[in-house]
Motif scaffolding. Sequence first.
Motif, PDB file in Angstrom:
ATOM      1  N   ASN A  67      20.628  13.568  -7.553  1.00 29.85           N
ATOM      2  CA  ASN A  67      21.621  12.559  -7.932  1.00 29.85           C
ATOM      3  C   ASN A  67      20.996  11.171  -7.966  1.00 29.85           C
ATOM      4  OD1 ASN A  67      23.811  14.306  -8.262  1.00 29.85           O
ATOM      5  ND2 ASN A  67      24.293  14.273  -6.087  1.00 29.85           N
ATOM      6  N   ALA A  68      20.025  10.935  -7.089  1.00 28.23           N
ATOM      7  CA  ALA A  68      19.322   9.657  -7.083  1.00 28.23           C
ATOM      8  C   ALA A  68      18.451   9.543  -8.344  1.00 28.23           C
ATOM      9  CB  ALA A  68      18.445   9.545  -5.834  1.00 28.23           C
ATOM     10  N   THR A  69      18.309   8.324  -8.833  1.00 29.67           N
ATOM     11  CA  THR A  69      17.448   8.077  -9.991  1.00 29.67           C
ATOM     12  C   THR A  69      16.015   7.955  -9.502  1.00 29.67           C
ATOM     13  OG1 THR A  69      19.246   6.872 -11.069  1.00 29.67           O
ATOM     14  CG2 THR A  69      17.038   6.574 -11.981  1.00 29.67           C
ATOM     15  N   VAL A  70      15.304   9.096  -9.449  1.00 28.48           N
ATOM     16  CA  VAL A  70      13.945   9.116  -8.904  1.00 28.48           C
ATOM     17  C   VAL A  70      12.937   9.102 -10.054  1.00 28.48           C
ATOM     18  CG1 VAL A  70      12.385  10.196  -7.249  1.00 28.48           C
ATOM     19  CG2 VAL A  70      14.864  10.592  -7.074  1.00 28.48           C
ATOM     20  N   VAL A  71      12.352   7.953 -10.269  1.00 27.84           N
ATOM     21  CA  VAL A  71      11.352   7.805 -11.328  1.00 27.84           C
ATOM     22  C   VAL A  71      10.087   7.208 -10.699  1.00 27.84           C
ATOM     23  CG1 VAL A  71      10.754   6.632 -13.488  1.00 27.84           C
ATOM     24  CG2 VAL A  71      13.068   7.482 -13.129  1.00 27.84           C
ATOM     25  N   ILE A  72       8.949   7.779 -11.027  1.00 30.27           N
ATOM     26  CA  ILE A  72       7.669   7.227 -10.573  1.00 30.27           C
ATOM     27  C   ILE A  72       7.295   6.093 -11.541  1.00 30.27           C
ATOM     28  CG2 ILE A  72       5.224   7.693 -10.152  1.00 30.27           C
ATOM     29  CD1 ILE A  72       6.012  10.631  -9.637  1.00 30.27           C
ATOM     30  N   ASN A  73       7.481   4.867 -11.089  1.00 30.76           N
ATOM     31  CA  ASN A  73       7.116   3.733 -11.949  1.00 30.76           C
ATOM     32  C   ASN A  73       5.603   3.664 -12.159  1.00 30.76           C
ATOM     33  OD1 ASN A  73       9.755   2.765 -12.387  1.00 30.76           O
ATOM     34  ND2 ASN A  73       9.737   1.667 -10.434  1.00 30.76           N
ATOM     35  N   LYS A  74       4.872   3.959 -11.056  1.00 35.61           N
ATOM     36  CA  LYS A  74       3.402   3.885 -11.115  1.00 35.61           C
ATOM     37  C   LYS A  74       2.811   4.783 -10.052  1.00 35.61           C
ATOM     38  CE  LYS A  74      -0.551   2.072 -12.559  1.00 35.61           C
ATOM     39  NZ  LYS A  74      -1.033   2.305 -13.959  1.00 35.61           N
ATOM     40  N   ALA A  75       1.811   5.567 -10.432  1.00 36.42           N
ATOM     41  CA  ALA A  75       1.056   6.378  -9.477  1.00 36.42           C
ATOM     42  C   ALA A  75      -0.373   5.864  -9.432  1.00 36.42           C
ATOM     43  CB  ALA A  75       1.073   7.840  -9.896  1.00 36.42           C
ATOM     44  N   THR A  76      -0.887   5.683  -8.201  1.00 36.38           N
ATOM     45  CA  THR A  76      -2.224   5.138  -8.045  1.00 36.38           C
ATOM     46  C   THR A  76      -2.989   5.915  -6.994  1.00 36.38           C
ATOM     47  OG1 THR A  76      -1.307   2.924  -8.489  1.00 36.38           O
ATOM     48  CG2 THR A  76      -3.534   3.044  -7.588  1.00 36.38           C
ATOM     49  N   VAL A  77      -4.193   6.320  -7.302  1.00 34.88           N
ATOM     50  CA  VAL A  77      -5.085   6.956  -6.336  1.00 34.88           C
ATOM     51  C   VAL A  77      -6.154   5.932  -5.955  1.00 34.88           C
ATOM     52  CG1 VAL A  77      -6.779   8.780  -5.911  1.00 34.88           C
ATOM     53  CG2 VAL A  77      -4.667   9.298  -7.165  1.00 34.88           C
ATOM     54  N   SER A  78      -6.355   5.769  -4.644  1.00 38.35           N
ATOM     55  CA  SER A  78      -7.327   4.788  -4.159  1.00 38.35           C
ATOM     56  C   SER A  78      -8.288   5.447  -3.171  1.00 38.35           C
ATOM     57  CB  SER A  78      -6.610   3.617  -3.465  1.00 38.35           C
ATOM     58  OG  SER A  78      -5.703   2.986  -4.344  1.00 38.35           O
TER      59      SER A  78
END
Length: 274
Positions: free
Chosen positions: A261-272
Amino acid sequence: MVSQEQRRRQLAREKFLRQQQRRTEARRKARLRNSVIASVLGVVVIGSVALYTTGVLKDDGDKKENASAEVTPSAAPTSKAPDPCAKPAAGSVAKLSWKKEPAMTIDTSAAYTLKLATTCGDIGIALKTSAAPHTVNSFDFLAGKGYFDHTKCHRLTTQGIYVLQCGDPQGTGMGGPGYTLPDENLKDKSLKKNIYPAGTVAMANTGAKHTGGSQFFLVYKDSPLRPSYTPFGTIDAAGMKVLNKIAAAGENTGGGDGAPNATVVINKATVSKS
Protein backbone atom coordinates in the motif's frame (compact mmCIF):
# COMPACT_ATOMS: atom_id res chain seq x y z
CA MET A 1 -70.73 -40.75 3.36
CA VAL A 2 -67.96 -38.74 4.95
CA SER A 3 -69.21 -36.12 7.33
CA GLN A 4 -68.28 -32.50 6.93
CA GLU A 5 -66.10 -32.67 10.05
CA GLN A 6 -64.34 -35.79 8.83
CA ARG A 7 -63.76 -34.15 5.45
CA ARG A 8 -62.32 -31.06 7.15
CA ARG A 9 -59.95 -33.21 9.20
CA GLN A 10 -58.87 -35.17 6.12
CA LEU A 11 -58.11 -31.98 4.22
CA ALA A 12 -56.17 -30.67 7.21
CA ARG A 13 -54.09 -33.85 7.38
CA GLU A 14 -53.36 -33.69 3.65
CA LYS A 15 -52.31 -30.05 3.95
CA PHE A 16 -50.04 -30.92 6.88
CA LEU A 17 -48.44 -33.78 4.93
CA ARG A 18 -47.82 -31.50 1.94
CA GLN A 19 -46.17 -28.91 4.23
CA GLN A 20 -43.97 -31.59 5.78
CA GLN A 21 -42.93 -32.82 2.35
CA ARG A 22 -42.05 -29.30 1.24
CA ARG A 23 -40.02 -28.72 4.41
CA THR A 24 -38.20 -32.04 4.00
CA GLU A 25 -37.39 -31.24 0.38
CA ALA A 26 -36.19 -27.73 1.32
CA ARG A 27 -33.90 -29.18 4.00
CA ARG A 28 -32.53 -31.72 1.50
CA LYS A 29 -31.78 -28.99 -1.06
CA ALA A 30 -30.15 -26.81 1.62
CA ARG A 31 -27.88 -29.67 2.68
CA LEU A 32 -26.94 -30.33 -0.94
CA ARG A 33 -26.25 -26.63 -1.57
CA ASN A 34 -24.09 -26.31 1.55
CA SER A 35 -22.19 -29.45 0.60
CA VAL A 36 -21.42 -28.01 -2.85
CA ILE A 37 -20.33 -24.68 -1.35
CA ALA A 38 -18.07 -26.44 1.14
CA SER A 39 -16.50 -28.49 -1.65
CA VAL A 40 -15.83 -25.39 -3.76
CA LEU A 41 -14.32 -23.55 -0.83
CA GLY A 42 -12.13 -26.54 -0.11
CA VAL A 43 -10.81 -26.53 -3.66
CA VAL A 44 -10.16 -22.77 -3.51
CA VAL A 45 -8.27 -23.05 -0.22
CA ILE A 46 -6.21 -26.02 -1.38
CA GLY A 47 -5.46 -24.26 -4.68
CA SER A 48 -4.44 -21.08 -2.90
CA VAL A 49 -2.09 -22.95 -0.57
CA ALA A 50 -0.55 -24.76 -3.53
CA LEU A 51 0.00 -21.50 -5.40
CA TYR A 52 1.52 -19.87 -2.33
CA THR A 53 3.88 -22.70 -1.49
CA THR A 54 5.11 -23.05 -5.07
CA GLY A 55 5.32 -19.34 -5.88
CA VAL A 56 7.39 -17.99 -2.99
CA LEU A 57 9.97 -15.36 -3.89
CA LYS A 58 10.22 -15.99 -7.59
CA ASP A 59 12.25 -13.66 -9.76
CA ASP A 60 9.99 -13.75 -12.80
CA GLY A 61 12.27 -12.67 -15.60
CA ASP A 62 11.84 -13.24 -19.32
CA LYS A 63 11.92 -16.63 -21.07
CA LYS A 64 15.63 -16.23 -21.66
CA GLU A 65 16.08 -16.42 -17.89
CA ASN A 66 13.86 -19.51 -17.57
CA ALA A 67 11.48 -17.58 -15.34
CA SER A 68 7.84 -18.22 -14.58
CA ALA A 69 5.08 -15.76 -13.81
CA GLU A 70 4.43 -14.77 -10.22
CA VAL A 71 0.93 -15.53 -8.98
CA THR A 72 -0.57 -13.10 -6.52
CA PRO A 73 -3.70 -14.02 -4.52
CA SER A 74 -6.84 -12.35 -5.88
CA ALA A 75 -8.61 -11.54 -2.64
CA ALA A 76 -10.78 -8.44 -2.68
CA PRO A 77 -8.80 -5.32 -1.78
CA THR A 78 -9.30 -3.99 1.72
CA SER A 79 -9.34 -0.35 2.77
CA LYS A 80 -5.85 1.05 2.57
CA ALA A 81 -3.89 2.40 5.49
CA PRO A 82 -2.51 5.92 5.02
CA ASP A 83 0.48 6.00 2.68
CA PRO A 84 3.52 6.69 4.92
CA CYS A 85 5.84 7.51 2.02
CA ALA A 86 6.64 10.53 -0.12
CA LYS A 87 6.10 11.03 -3.83
CA PRO A 88 8.79 9.57 -6.10
CA ALA A 89 11.57 11.76 -7.40
CA ALA A 90 11.26 12.99 -10.96
CA GLY A 91 12.62 10.57 -13.54
CA SER A 92 11.83 7.32 -15.28
CA VAL A 93 13.07 3.75 -15.24
CA ALA A 94 15.94 3.01 -17.61
CA LYS A 95 15.29 0.18 -20.08
CA LEU A 96 18.54 -1.72 -19.88
CA SER A 97 19.50 -5.30 -20.66
CA TRP A 98 22.70 -7.32 -21.09
CA LYS A 99 23.39 -10.71 -22.62
CA LYS A 100 25.81 -11.94 -19.96
CA GLU A 101 26.89 -11.38 -16.38
CA PRO A 102 29.28 -8.42 -16.02
CA ALA A 103 32.99 -9.05 -15.61
CA MET A 104 34.28 -9.08 -12.04
CA THR A 105 35.48 -5.58 -11.15
CA ILE A 106 35.01 -5.36 -7.39
CA ASP A 107 37.69 -6.04 -4.80
CA THR A 108 36.37 -9.23 -3.21
CA SER A 109 38.43 -8.61 -0.08
CA ALA A 110 36.95 -5.15 0.52
CA ALA A 111 33.76 -4.08 2.29
CA TYR A 112 30.90 -2.65 0.21
CA THR A 113 27.57 -1.10 1.14
CA LEU A 114 24.36 -0.66 -0.82
CA LYS A 115 22.22 2.40 -0.13
CA LEU A 116 18.61 2.40 -1.31
CA ALA A 117 17.31 5.96 -1.20
CA THR A 118 13.57 5.25 -1.28
CA THR A 119 10.42 7.32 -1.05
CA CYS A 120 9.94 5.85 2.42
CA GLY A 121 13.44 6.59 3.70
CA ASP A 122 17.00 5.36 3.26
CA ILE A 123 17.79 1.65 3.63
CA GLY A 124 21.46 0.89 4.22
CA ILE A 125 22.74 -2.62 3.50
CA ALA A 126 26.12 -4.08 4.40
CA LEU A 127 27.04 -6.39 1.51
CA LYS A 128 28.61 -9.84 1.99
CA THR A 129 31.28 -9.31 -0.63
CA SER A 130 33.56 -12.27 -0.04
CA ALA A 131 30.67 -14.71 0.50
CA ALA A 132 28.62 -13.61 -2.53
CA PRO A 133 31.08 -11.94 -4.93
CA HIS A 134 29.09 -12.51 -8.14
CA THR A 135 25.94 -11.05 -6.59
CA VAL A 136 27.69 -8.04 -5.08
CA ASN A 137 29.60 -7.39 -8.31
CA SER A 138 26.32 -7.47 -10.24
CA PHE A 139 24.71 -4.98 -7.87
CA ASP A 140 27.72 -2.70 -8.15
CA PHE A 141 27.44 -2.89 -11.94
CA LEU A 142 23.64 -2.40 -12.11
CA ALA A 143 23.57 0.43 -9.56
CA GLY A 144 26.36 2.18 -11.46
CA LYS A 145 24.23 2.03 -14.62
CA GLY A 146 21.18 3.49 -12.83
CA TYR A 147 19.30 0.24 -13.37
CA PHE A 148 17.43 0.36 -10.03
CA ASP A 149 16.67 4.09 -10.08
CA HIS A 150 12.94 4.97 -10.09
CA THR A 151 11.91 1.30 -9.81
CA LYS A 152 9.02 0.18 -7.60
CA CYS A 153 9.23 -2.43 -4.89
CA HIS A 154 6.38 -4.47 -6.32
CA ARG A 155 5.61 -7.13 -3.73
CA LEU A 156 4.95 -7.22 0.02
CA THR A 157 4.24 -10.51 1.79
CA THR A 158 2.68 -10.30 5.25
CA GLN A 159 1.63 -13.88 5.96
CA GLY A 160 3.78 -17.00 6.24
CA ILE A 161 6.89 -15.09 5.22
CA TYR A 162 7.60 -11.41 5.78
CA VAL A 163 9.43 -9.75 2.92
CA LEU A 164 9.47 -6.75 0.60
CA GLN A 165 10.55 -7.63 -2.95
CA CYS A 166 12.25 -5.10 -5.22
CA GLY A 167 14.64 -4.88 -8.15
CA ASP A 168 12.26 -5.33 -11.09
CA PRO A 169 12.39 -2.39 -13.53
CA GLN A 170 8.98 -3.45 -14.89
CA GLY A 171 7.38 -3.41 -11.44
CA THR A 172 5.44 -6.57 -12.31
CA GLY A 173 7.63 -9.43 -11.10
CA MET A 174 8.58 -10.23 -14.71
CA GLY A 175 11.69 -8.09 -15.18
CA GLY A 176 15.39 -8.88 -15.12
CA PRO A 177 18.75 -7.67 -16.42
CA GLY A 178 18.98 -10.22 -19.25
CA TYR A 179 21.48 -12.47 -17.44
CA THR A 180 21.38 -14.78 -14.45
CA LEU A 181 23.69 -15.27 -11.47
CA PRO A 182 25.02 -18.36 -9.72
CA ASP A 183 23.61 -19.19 -6.29
CA GLU A 184 26.02 -18.18 -3.53
CA ASN A 185 26.42 -18.31 0.24
CA LEU A 186 23.57 -20.80 0.79
CA LYS A 187 25.32 -22.12 3.90
CA ASP A 188 25.57 -18.70 5.53
CA LYS A 189 25.80 -19.08 9.29
CA SER A 190 22.81 -16.77 9.74
CA LEU A 191 20.49 -19.29 8.05
CA LYS A 192 19.52 -21.64 10.85
CA LYS A 193 16.70 -24.21 10.76
CA ASN A 194 15.49 -22.93 7.38
CA ILE A 195 14.88 -19.42 8.72
CA TYR A 196 15.93 -16.24 6.94
CA PRO A 197 16.25 -13.84 9.89
CA ALA A 198 14.92 -10.30 9.97
CA GLY A 199 17.40 -7.92 8.38
CA THR A 200 18.50 -10.34 5.65
CA VAL A 201 18.70 -9.24 2.01
CA ALA A 202 18.61 -12.13 -0.46
CA MET A 203 18.13 -12.82 -4.16
CA ALA A 204 14.80 -13.91 -5.60
CA ASN A 205 14.83 -16.64 -8.22
CA THR A 206 12.54 -18.80 -10.34
CA GLY A 207 12.72 -21.79 -8.00
CA ALA A 208 15.44 -23.40 -10.14
CA LYS A 209 19.15 -23.23 -9.38
CA HIS A 210 21.26 -20.31 -10.55
CA THR A 211 18.36 -18.18 -11.83
CA GLY A 212 18.80 -15.00 -9.80
CA GLY A 213 18.83 -11.78 -11.79
CA SER A 214 18.14 -8.34 -10.34
CA GLN A 215 15.15 -8.98 -8.08
CA PHE A 216 15.84 -9.24 -4.37
CA PHE A 217 13.90 -9.31 -1.12
CA LEU A 218 14.33 -7.64 2.24
CA VAL A 219 13.23 -9.62 5.30
CA TYR A 220 11.51 -7.56 8.02
CA LYS A 221 10.59 -10.50 10.27
CA ASP A 222 12.07 -13.99 10.64
CA SER A 223 10.76 -16.02 7.69
CA PRO A 224 10.74 -19.80 7.11
CA LEU A 225 12.36 -20.45 3.74
CA ARG A 226 14.50 -23.18 2.20
CA PRO A 227 18.14 -22.05 1.92
CA SER A 228 17.99 -21.60 -1.84
CA TYR A 229 18.03 -17.79 -2.07
CA THR A 230 21.46 -16.16 -2.03
CA PRO A 231 21.81 -14.06 1.15
CA PHE A 232 24.08 -11.17 0.21
CA GLY A 233 23.47 -8.37 2.70
CA THR A 234 22.27 -7.20 6.10
CA ILE A 235 20.00 -4.18 6.66
CA ASP A 236 21.07 -1.49 9.13
CA ALA A 237 18.92 -0.32 12.07
CA ALA A 238 17.61 2.78 10.28
CA GLY A 239 16.71 0.68 7.26
CA MET A 240 14.76 -1.77 9.43
CA LYS A 241 12.64 1.10 10.74
CA VAL A 242 11.84 2.08 7.15
CA LEU A 243 11.04 -1.51 6.25
CA ASN A 244 8.72 -1.97 9.23
CA LYS A 245 6.93 1.26 8.33
CA ILE A 246 6.29 -0.12 4.85
CA ALA A 247 5.09 -3.45 6.25
CA ALA A 248 2.73 -1.73 8.70
CA ALA A 249 0.88 -0.09 5.80
CA GLY A 250 0.01 -3.56 4.45
CA GLU A 251 -0.55 -4.84 0.93
CA ASN A 252 -3.35 -4.25 -1.52
CA THR A 253 -5.08 -7.64 -1.80
CA GLY A 254 -5.96 -8.33 1.82
CA GLY A 255 -4.67 -11.86 1.18
CA GLY A 256 -1.19 -11.38 2.58
CA ASP A 257 0.71 -11.17 -0.73
CA GLY A 258 0.41 -8.25 -3.12
CA ALA A 259 1.68 -4.80 -3.98
CA PRO A 260 2.51 -2.69 -0.93
CA ASN A 261 0.00 0.00 0.00
CA ALA A 262 2.95 2.30 0.65
CA THR A 263 4.45 4.03 -2.39
CA VAL A 264 7.83 2.26 -2.31
CA VAL A 265 10.06 3.53 -5.08
CA ILE A 266 13.86 3.37 -5.15
CA ASN A 267 14.79 6.91 -6.16
CA LYS A 268 18.50 6.01 -6.25
CA ALA A 269 20.59 2.93 -5.55
CA THR A 270 24.28 3.36 -4.79
CA VAL A 271 27.02 0.84 -4.05
CA SER A 272 30.05 2.21 -2.21
CA LYS A 273 33.37 0.69 -1.25
CA SER A 274 34.32 1.30 2.38
